[in-house]
Design a protein around this motif. Sequence first.
Motif, PDB file in Angstrom:
ATOM      1  N   LEU A   1       8.110   7.750   8.413  1.00 28.17           N
ATOM      2  CA  LEU A   1       8.603   6.504   7.817  1.00 28.17           C
ATOM      3  C   LEU A   1       7.465   5.689   7.193  1.00 28.17           C
ATOM      4  N   ASP A   2       6.336   5.606   7.895  1.00 34.80           N
ATOM      5  CA  ASP A   2       5.196   4.833   7.391  1.00 34.80           C
ATOM      6  C   ASP A   2       4.646   5.426   6.098  1.00 34.80           C
ATOM      7  N   LEU A   3       4.488   6.752   6.079  1.00 32.24           N
ATOM      8  CA  LEU A   3       3.939   7.398   4.881  1.00 32.24           C
ATOM      9  C   LEU A   3       4.933   7.381   3.724  1.00 32.24           C
ATOM     10  N   GLU A   4       6.212   7.477   4.038  1.00 30.18           N
ATOM     11  CA  GLU A   4       7.228   7.358   2.980  1.00 30.18           C
ATOM     12  C   GLU A   4       7.134   5.981   2.323  1.00 30.18           C
ATOM     13  N   LYS A   5       7.054   4.934   3.130  1.00 34.90           N
ATOM     14  CA  LYS A   5       6.955   3.572   2.594  1.00 34.90           C
ATOM     15  C   LYS A   5       5.664   3.406   1.783  1.00 34.90           C
ATOM     16  N   PHE A   6       4.565   3.956   2.302  1.00 35.84           N
ATOM     17  CA  PHE A   6       3.282   3.866   1.606  1.00 35.84           C
ATOM     18  C   PHE A   6       3.352   4.542   0.238  1.00 35.84           C
ATOM     19  N   PHE A   7       3.863   5.764   0.188  1.00 37.71           N
ATOM     20  CA  PHE A   7       3.906   6.479  -1.088  1.00 37.71           C
ATOM     21  C   PHE A   7       4.925   5.873  -2.051  1.00 37.71           C
ATOM     22  N   LYS A   8       5.996   5.284  -1.539  1.00 41.49           N
ATOM     23  CA  LYS A   8       6.921   4.564  -2.417  1.00 41.49           C
ATOM     24  C   LYS A   8       6.223   3.341  -3.014  1.00 41.49           C
TER      25      LYS A   8
ATOM     26  N   GLU B   1       2.445   2.113  -9.571  1.00 42.86           N
ATOM     27  CA  GLU B   1       2.124   2.888 -10.779  1.00 42.86           C
ATOM     28  C   GLU B   1       3.111   2.562 -11.893  1.00 42.86           C
ATOM     29  N   ASP B   2       4.375   2.401 -11.504  1.00 38.65           N
ATOM     30  CA  ASP B   2       5.442   2.128 -12.469  1.00 38.65           C
ATOM     31  C   ASP B   2       5.628   0.630 -12.721  1.00 38.65           C
ATOM     32  N   ASN B   3       4.777  -0.204 -12.106  1.00 36.24           N
ATOM     33  CA  ASN B   3       4.899  -1.670 -12.195  1.00 36.24           C
ATOM     34  C   ASN B   3       6.311  -2.140 -11.854  1.00 36.24           C
ATOM     35  N   ASN B   4       6.852  -1.605 -10.753  1.00 35.69           N
ATOM     36  CA  ASN B   4       8.223  -1.943 -10.404  1.00 35.69           C
ATOM     37  C   ASN B   4       8.387  -2.083  -8.887  1.00 35.69           C
ATOM     38  N   LEU B   5       7.714  -3.073  -8.300  1.00 36.40           N
ATOM     39  CA  LEU B   5       7.828  -3.297  -6.860  1.00 36.40           C
ATOM     40  C   LEU B   5       9.213  -3.767  -6.451  1.00 36.40           C
ATOM     41  N   ASN B   6      10.002  -4.270  -7.410  1.00 35.05           N
ATOM     42  CA  ASN B   6      11.355  -4.721  -7.091  1.00 35.05           C
ATOM     43  C   ASN B   6      12.273  -3.562  -6.715  1.00 35.05           C
ATOM     44  N   ASP B   7      11.945  -2.370  -7.177  1.00 35.64           N
ATOM     45  CA  ASP B   7      12.789  -1.200  -6.933  1.00 35.64           C
ATOM     46  C   ASP B   7      12.067  -0.169  -6.064  1.00 35.64           C
ATOM     47  N   ILE B   8      11.242  -0.664  -5.148  1.00 39.89           N
ATOM     48  CA  ILE B   8      10.387   0.223  -4.345  1.00 39.89           C
ATOM     49  C   ILE B   8      11.189   1.228  -3.526  1.00 39.89           C
ATOM     50  N   ASN B   9      12.341   0.826  -3.000  1.00 37.44           N
ATOM     51  CA  ASN B   9      13.110   1.727  -2.138  1.00 37.44           C
ATOM     52  C   ASN B   9      13.698   2.917  -2.882  1.00 37.44           C
ATOM     53  N   ASN B  10      13.816   2.810  -4.202  1.00 37.47           N
ATOM     54  CA  ASN B  10      14.357   3.911  -4.997  1.00 37.47           C
ATOM     55  C   ASN B  10      13.275   4.754  -5.664  1.00 37.47           C
TER      56      ASN B  10
END
Length: 166
Positions: free
Chosen positions: A34-41, A47-56
């Motif tokens: 879970l921690d590494l998934e959140k980190f890589f997201k 990279e995509d300049n889109n922290l608003n859509d981090i979960n996707n």
Amino acid sequence: MKPINKELPKEVINFLNYKKATDKSENTITNYSLDLEKFFKFIRATEDNNLNDINNAEIKDIGISEIRKITTDEINAYLGYLKDLEFTSSTRSRHLASIKSFFKYLTVTVHKINSNPTDGIENIKLPERQPIYLTPVEAKEVLDSINDIRDRAICAIFLNCGLRIG
């Protein structure tokens, strides 16, 4: 044991399998996952300049070449992001420990990267936990609830000497 999430980057899956093989607990492996998934997201969303859509954010395709490019600054930015989300210091510390363990695996165990970006990152300071004491009335209630004389004597020693179990 739960199956490993196949939507993670290949190197993370390899790391989790390695941890499984070294008899880490299921909870530890789940938390690493879970921690590494959140980190890589977070890495992908920044990279995509889109922290608003981090979960996707899609992370399955992150390869070793992208992982090699991760910097200390990006890891610190992630820790700051977690703080902004009001994660507790103990949770942020666990996330950092997961990231450190992953990069140590890549540098020391499988030699897939040359330098560890977590080397310069200090551990998160955790608040000192204060002991919880029983009041004299509570201590008396505990002793009064014990019928066996031996058990009562053992508890009396623990209570009167300030000893702890565990």
